[in-house]
Scaffold this motif. Structure first.
Motif, short mmCIF file in Angstrom:
data_model
loop_
_atom_site.label_atom_id
_atom_site.label_comp_id
_atom_site.label_asym_id
_atom_site.label_seq_id
_atom_site.Cartn_x
_atom_site.Cartn_y
_atom_site.Cartn_z
N MET A 169 0.81 -1.21 0.00
CA MET A 169 0.00 0.00 0.00
C MET A 169 0.84 1.26 0.00
SD MET A 169 -3.41 0.77 2.24
CE MET A 169 -4.33 -0.39 1.23
N ARG A 170 2.08 1.17 0.52
CA ARG A 170 2.96 2.33 0.44
C ARG A 170 3.18 2.72 -1.02
NH1 ARG A 170 2.17 2.86 5.29
NH2 ARG A 170 3.76 3.30 6.88
N TYR A 171 3.45 1.76 -1.89
CA TYR A 171 3.69 2.06 -3.29
C TYR A 171 2.43 2.59 -3.96
CZ TYR A 171 8.16 -0.28 -2.76
OH TYR A 171 9.44 -0.61 -2.35
N LEU A 172 1.27 2.17 -3.46
CA LEU A 172 0.01 2.64 -4.01
C LEU A 172 -0.32 4.06 -3.53
CD1 LEU A 172 -2.20 1.35 -5.83
CD2 LEU A 172 -3.40 0.69 -3.72
N SER A 173 0.29 4.47 -2.44
CA SER A 173 -0.07 5.77 -1.86
C SER A 173 1.03 6.83 -1.97
CB SER A 173 -0.43 5.59 -0.38
OG SER A 173 0.57 4.90 0.33
N PHE A 174 2.24 6.45 -2.37
CA PHE A 174 3.32 7.42 -2.47
C PHE A 174 2.96 8.58 -3.40
CE2 PHE A 174 6.65 3.99 -1.44
CZ PHE A 174 6.80 4.44 -0.14
N SER A 175 2.52 8.28 -4.60
CA SER A 175 2.27 9.34 -5.58
C SER A 175 1.14 10.28 -5.15
CB SER A 175 1.95 8.73 -6.96
OG SER A 175 1.57 9.73 -7.87
N PRO A 176 -0.03 9.77 -4.73
CA PRO A 176 -1.07 10.69 -4.27
C PRO A 176 -0.63 11.53 -3.08
CG PRO A 176 -2.00 8.52 -4.68
CD PRO A 176 -0.51 8.38 -4.79
N TRP A 177 0.20 10.95 -2.20
CA TRP A 177 0.67 11.72 -1.04
C TRP A 177 1.59 12.85 -1.48
CZ3 TRP A 177 5.81 11.49 1.25
CH2 TRP A 177 5.91 12.27 2.42
N ARG A 178 2.56 12.57 -2.36
CA ARG A 178 3.50 13.61 -2.79
C ARG A 178 2.80 14.72 -3.57
NH1 ARG A 178 8.60 13.27 -3.72
NH2 ARG A 178 8.37 15.50 -3.43
N VAL A 179 1.71 14.39 -4.25
CA VAL A 179 1.03 15.38 -5.09
C VAL A 179 -0.13 16.07 -4.37
CG1 VAL A 179 -0.31 15.69 -7.23
CG2 VAL A 179 1.69 14.17 -7.21
N GLY A 189 -0.98 15.43 -0.76
CA GLY A 189 -1.00 15.32 0.70
C GLY A 189 -2.11 14.35 1.09
N PRO A 190 -2.95 14.72 2.05
CA PRO A 190 -4.04 13.82 2.45
C PRO A 190 -5.29 13.93 1.58
CG PRO A 190 -4.07 15.76 3.83
CD PRO A 190 -2.88 15.92 2.90
N ASP A 191 -5.30 14.86 0.62
CA ASP A 191 -6.54 15.19 -0.08
C ASP A 191 -7.14 14.02 -0.85
OD1 ASP A 191 -6.26 17.68 0.96
OD2 ASP A 191 -5.65 18.66 -0.90
N PHE A 192 -6.29 13.26 -1.58
CA PHE A 192 -6.88 12.19 -2.38
C PHE A 192 -7.56 11.15 -1.52
CE2 PHE A 192 -6.60 7.81 -3.90
CZ PHE A 192 -7.57 7.89 -4.89
N ILE A 193 -6.87 10.64 -0.53
CA ILE A 193 -7.45 9.52 0.22
C ILE A 193 -8.65 9.97 1.04
CG2 ILE A 193 -6.03 9.65 2.31
CD1 ILE A 193 -7.13 6.50 0.32
N GLU A 194 -8.63 11.21 1.53
CA GLU A 194 -9.79 11.72 2.25
C GLU A 194 -10.97 11.91 1.29
OE1 GLU A 194 -8.46 15.23 4.23
OE2 GLU A 194 -7.43 14.12 5.84
N GLY A 195 -10.68 12.40 0.08
CA GLY A 195 -11.74 12.56 -0.92
C GLY A 195 -12.28 11.22 -1.39
N TYR A 196 -11.37 10.25 -1.56
CA TYR A 196 -11.80 8.92 -1.98
C TYR A 196 -12.71 8.29 -0.92
CZ TYR A 196 -11.57 3.89 -2.88
OH TYR A 196 -11.90 2.57 -3.08
N GLN A 197 -12.31 8.36 0.34
CA GLN A 197 -13.12 7.77 1.41
C GLN A 197 -14.48 8.46 1.50
OE1 GLN A 197 -12.47 5.05 3.58
NE2 GLN A 197 -14.64 5.39 3.95
N ALA A 198 -14.51 9.76 1.22
CA ALA A 198 -15.77 10.50 1.28
C ALA A 198 -16.61 10.34 0.02
CB ALA A 198 -15.49 11.99 1.51
N GLY A 199 -16.05 9.71 -1.01
CA GLY A 199 -16.78 9.53 -2.26
C GLY A 199 -16.76 10.72 -3.17
N TRP A 229 -2.96 5.41 4.64
CA TRP A 229 -4.28 4.97 4.21
C TRP A 229 -4.89 4.00 5.20
CZ3 TRP A 229 -4.49 4.04 -1.82
CH2 TRP A 229 -4.11 5.22 -2.46
N ASP A 230 -4.05 3.27 5.94
CA ASP A 230 -4.54 2.31 6.93
C ASP A 230 -5.45 3.01 7.95
OD1 ASP A 230 -1.99 1.80 5.79
OD2 ASP A 230 -1.74 0.07 7.10
N ASP A 231 -5.11 4.28 8.30
CA ASP A 231 -5.87 5.02 9.30
C ASP A 231 -7.07 5.74 8.69
OD1 ASP A 231 -3.91 4.30 11.13
OD2 ASP A 231 -2.74 6.10 10.76
#
Length: 427
Positions: free
Chosen positions: A205-215, A217-227, A387-389
């Motif tokens: 999951m680190r490799y899956l999340s490195f790029s969204p994090w560098r570009v 920050g938390p926005d992608f995964i928070e937006g994804y979880q919120a739909g 992303w685990d959290d």
């Protein structure tokens, strides 16, 4: 001085915890002068959090003529159950381990957390706190700081200098395209490019999340979880999907990586197998000798090609943070808080061998890796977003299943994206 006591809990059947001292954990003396400081921590006597707080409480309480009691619960789920029980009954100890999220919010709901940020402003340590650590623990709802960091933990890539030299790699990769080019050169000389503990969900999951994090920050995964965001609509997330697919299907990971856990991966890499391994400050002890001998180097998370990347390129987090019970935060506890801040860096380095969350000069006598890696993150302002959290547990489980299939070539990137975008809906 009253005899010091440590309450160690044993995990029994049905997630039950039992204190060896017996009785109910109480925060302070009944109707009178405080005689004891109490704490609830996750782990064992060899856990970093215990080693730091046992050292601090022992010294402080000996000086003040107080007892202290540390209750330990090792299993994560049992710990959460125990902490929730204390929250529900509003009987939290003076100090308690608490992750930033659902449980800290439950504490805030009953007004049980001291404003740590305000206390750090009061005693002059606010400006010393690492910016990424502050970001990691900042409450998402009101922007305050209610938790004190366990330490500073950072992650980065380590590489075998002899393999890089043999493969003709003269510079460490700064972009993911350069990373893949290096992997191919390493594979061409018959070496394993990357070691990964693929059976532990977070490793792939680190490799899956490195790029969204560098570009983002938390926005992608928070937006994804919120739909409100998706893999199909986010370019940096799509980049990451293709990256993980490439690393897995082009043979850059070790054979059988999907069944290798992180401990075994550590043993492989530090035992001399493979050229690159994603690790960090938690494994300095394993890396120290090879690094001192010039056999290992390190580099931060590469940039996502063709996109604007934030300056922070080393994941930083605060470990399992601590809360202070607002209901029992009397003059003695405030005095301990100040003592803790004054001595926290010393305890981190001498007792637990972890980085201090305060940007202070490193003491002498540490492994060289501490001094050489610190410049990568000492001015970091954006924390790692795990992303685990952030993900709902059901969504997390489903993505973990899909990332395994993606890395093994069982599904394609397009199939992964389409499937994962069905896991959430707009709130």
């Amino acid at each position: 001085m009253k005899k010091m006591k440590k309450a160690l809990t044993a995990i029994l059947a049905a997630a039950t915890t039992v204190s060896l001292l017996g009785g109910t954990l109480t925060a302070s003396a009944d109707d009178g002068e405080r005689t004891k400081i109490t704490a609830l921590l996750k782990g064992t006597e060899s856990t970093e959090q215990f080693m730091v707080f046992d050292y601090l409480l022992s010294n402080f309480c000996e000086e003040k003529g107080l007892d202290y009691e540390i209750e330990l619960v090792n299993d994560m789920q049992d710990y959460f159950t125990k902490l929730q029980m204390y929250i529900n009954s509003n009987t939290l100890p003076d100090i308690f381990g608490c992750p930033n999220g659902t449980l800290s919010q439950a504490c805030l709901d009953i007004d049980a957390l001291v404003d740590v940020g305000a206390e750090l402003e009061r005693n002059g340590y606010a400006d010393k706190l690492n910016g990424a650590i502050r970001d990691f623990l900042t409450d998402a709802n009101d922007g305050n700081l209610y938790l004190f960091p366990q330490g500073l933990y950072c992650e980065y890539f380590m590489y075998r200098t002899d393999i890089f030299e043999e493969a003709g790699i003269t510079e460490t990769p700064t972009t993911w395209a350069e990373f893949e080019e290096a992997c191919q050169k390493i594979a061409d000389i018959g070496e394993i490019p990357v070691i990964v503990g693929g059976s532990d969900a977070w490793q792939l999951m680190r490799y899956l999340s490195f790029s969204p994090w560098r570009v983002t920050g938390p926005d992608f995964i928070e937006g994804y979880q919120a739909g409100t965001d998706s893999f199909s609509e986010n370019e940096s997330a799509q980049y990451a999907v293709n990256l993980l697919a490439d690393l897995g299907t082009k043979g850059y990971f070790e054979p059988g990586f999907a069944s290798v856990d992180f401990t075994s991966a550590c043993n492989l890499f530090f035992g001399g197998t493979g050229a690159i391994f994603y690790t960090g400050s938690g494994q300095i002890g394993l890396a120290e000798e090879m690094y001192d001998n010039g056999q290992l180097g390190f580099f931060p998370v590469p940039d996502t090609d063709g996109m604007e990347n934030m300056s922070t390129n080393v994941p930083v987090h605060a470990g399992f943070a601590e809360g202070f019970n607002k209901a029992t935060y009397d003059d003695t506890m405030q005095e301990f808080f100040d003592y803790m801040c004054d001595n926290f860096s010393e305890a981190c380095y001498t007792q637990a061998q972890i980085f201090s969350p305060f940007n202070e000069e490193l003491p002498e006598g540490l492994p060289q890796l501490y001094y050489d890696t610190q410049p990568m993150f000492e001015n970091a302002e954006v924390a790692w977003t795990s992303w685990d959290d952030k993900l709902d547990s059901d969504v997390l489980t489903k993505i973990v299943d899909e990332q395994q299939k993606l890395a093994q070539g069982i599904t394609t990137p397009d199939e992964f994206i389409a499937t994962c975008d069905t896991f959430v809906t707009a709130e």
